[in-house]
Design an enzyme around this catalytic site. Sequence first.
Site, PDB file in Angstrom:
ATOM      1  N   LYS A 165      58.146  34.801  16.914  1.00  0.00           N
ATOM      2  CA  LYS A 165      57.953  35.752  16.248  1.00  0.00           C
ATOM      3  C   LYS A 165      58.823  36.982  15.816  1.00  0.00           C
ATOM      4  CE  LYS A 165      54.617  37.336  19.314  1.00  0.00           C
ATOM      5  NZ  LYS A 165      53.426  37.715  19.993  1.00  0.00           N
ATOM      6  N   HIS A 204      47.615  35.824   9.202  1.00  0.00           N
ATOM      7  CA  HIS A 204      47.368  37.036  10.279  1.00  0.00           C
ATOM      8  C   HIS A 204      48.428  38.138  10.467  1.00  0.00           C
ATOM      9  CE1 HIS A 204      48.685  33.230  11.934  1.00  0.00           C
ATOM     10  NE2 HIS A 204      48.546  34.121  12.979  1.00  0.00           N
ATOM     11  N   ARG A 205      49.473  37.451  11.117  1.00  0.00           N
ATOM     12  CA  ARG A 205      50.430  38.235  11.604  1.00  0.00           C
ATOM     13  C   ARG A 205      51.019  39.045  10.214  1.00  0.00           C
ATOM     14  NH1 ARG A 205      51.683  35.856  15.526  1.00  0.00           N
ATOM     15  NH2 ARG A 205      52.768  34.189  14.338  1.00  0.00           N
ATOM     16  N   ASN A 228      59.413  36.456  22.296  1.00  0.00           N
ATOM     17  CA  ASN A 228      58.942  35.165  21.414  1.00  0.00           C
ATOM     18  C   ASN A 228      59.977  35.234  20.219  1.00  0.00           C
ATOM     19  OD1 ASN A 228      58.156  33.332  19.634  1.00  0.00           O
ATOM     20  ND2 ASN A 228      55.996  33.529  20.497  1.00  0.00           N
ATOM     21  N   ASP A 254      48.846  40.947  19.451  1.00  0.00           N
ATOM     22  CA  ASP A 254      48.255  40.020  20.313  1.00  0.00           C
ATOM     23  C   ASP A 254      47.344  39.192  19.233  1.00  0.00           C
ATOM     24  OD1 ASP A 254      48.043  38.982  23.032  1.00  0.00           O
ATOM     25  OD2 ASP A 254      45.646  39.125  22.315  1.00  0.00           O
TER      26      ASP A 254
HETATM   27  P1  IMP Z   1      50.518  35.856  20.499  1.00  0.00           P
HETATM   28  O1  IMP Z   1      49.517  36.691  21.213  1.00  0.00           O
HETATM   29  O2  IMP Z   1      50.980  36.064  19.522  1.00  0.00           O
HETATM   30  O3  IMP Z   1      51.267  35.557  21.880  1.00  0.00           O
HETATM   31  O4  IMP Z   1      49.552  34.438  20.497  1.00  0.00           O
HETATM   32  C1  IMP Z   1      48.959  33.794  21.363  1.00  0.00           C
HETATM   33  C2  IMP Z   1      48.737  32.328  21.034  1.00  0.00           C
HETATM   34  O5  IMP Z   1      47.936  32.146  19.970  1.00  0.00           O
HETATM   35  C3  IMP Z   1      49.845  31.654  21.078  1.00  0.00           C
HETATM   36  O6  IMP Z   1      50.503  31.053  22.175  1.00  0.00           O
HETATM   37  C4  IMP Z   1      49.711  30.509  20.118  1.00  0.00           C
HETATM   38  O7  IMP Z   1      49.031  29.553  20.588  1.00  0.00           O
HETATM   39  C5  IMP Z   1      48.675  31.033  19.088  1.00  0.00           C
HETATM   40  N1  IMP Z   1      49.343  31.780  17.731  1.00  0.00           N
HETATM   41  C6  IMP Z   1      49.513  32.945  17.526  1.00  0.00           C
HETATM   42  N2  IMP Z   1      50.070  33.168  16.383  1.00  0.00           N
HETATM   43  C7  IMP Z   1      50.027  31.960  16.061  1.00  0.00           C
HETATM   44  C8  IMP Z   1      50.676  31.560  14.653  1.00  0.00           C
HETATM   45  O8  IMP Z   1      51.089  32.147  13.748  1.00  0.00           O
HETATM   46  N3  IMP Z   1      50.306  30.029  14.449  1.00  0.00           N
HETATM   47  C9  IMP Z   1      49.662  29.097  15.524  1.00  0.00           C
HETATM   48  N4  IMP Z   1      49.253  29.615  16.584  1.00  0.00           N
HETATM   49  C10 IMP Z   1      49.581  30.900  16.934  1.00  0.00           C
END
Ligand code: IMP
Length: 194
Positions: free
Chosen positions: A14, A178-179, A11, A70
């Site tokens: 990210k 969060h991240r 991604n 995740d």
């Molecule tokens: P992933 O596990 O990081 O791929 O996140 C799963 C889903 O959560 C993504 O497809 C987004 O819809 C949502 N998401 C994750 N991180 C964010 C963020 O920082 N902002 C907004 N949506 C997020």
Amino acid sequence: MKDTIIFATNNPHKIAEVQALLGDAFRLQTLAESGIKADIPETAATIEGNALQKARYVYEVTGADCFADDTGLEVDALDGAPGVHSARYATDGHDFAANNRLLLRNLEGAASRKAHFRTVIALILDGREYLFEGRVDGRIAEREAGCGGFGYDPLFIPDGFDVSFAEMSAEQKNAISHRGRAMGRLLEFLRNRE
Ligand code: IMP
């Protein structure tokens, strides 16, 4: 500490966010650079489970140090939904606009709009597994605002702010997200091992 580590994602949003956080502490290698072309399964029932599933997959294929993250958006009034299903809330694909529309619809008339993002990072280093978590609390806006970021960013207003994540600069968001927090814990751990 080895200075190259695989980040189990392709991604581009990210990768850009995380590379900015990491600076030159170590070199991130993407899945594509590691020769992994397959879609890594994400079939666990929890955010932690999915992060571990992805990291274990990469470790089994490469034997190299790696981490996977995740994330889920957990909304109080929806009993934690969309949660682990955040990417595929409205459709089978990653349709951010459809997800946001569904979220707004499901929250119509809700007494509370409180929500949080939660990220779990699973690290496999020298064959050992570690988990790191980051969380940001906030609320779901009545309508979308801003065009930065991705996913639910236009709807998420973090506590202490009156603008959405999508209205912030990448640096502002990373500082409280969060991240960003989960990555901060990962970095601290890695630095303390040096
Ligand atoms: P992933 O596990 O990081 O791929 O996140 C799963 C889903 O959560 C993504 O497809 C987004 O819809 C949502 N998401 C994750 N991180 C964010 C963020 O920082 N902002 C907004 N949506 C997020």
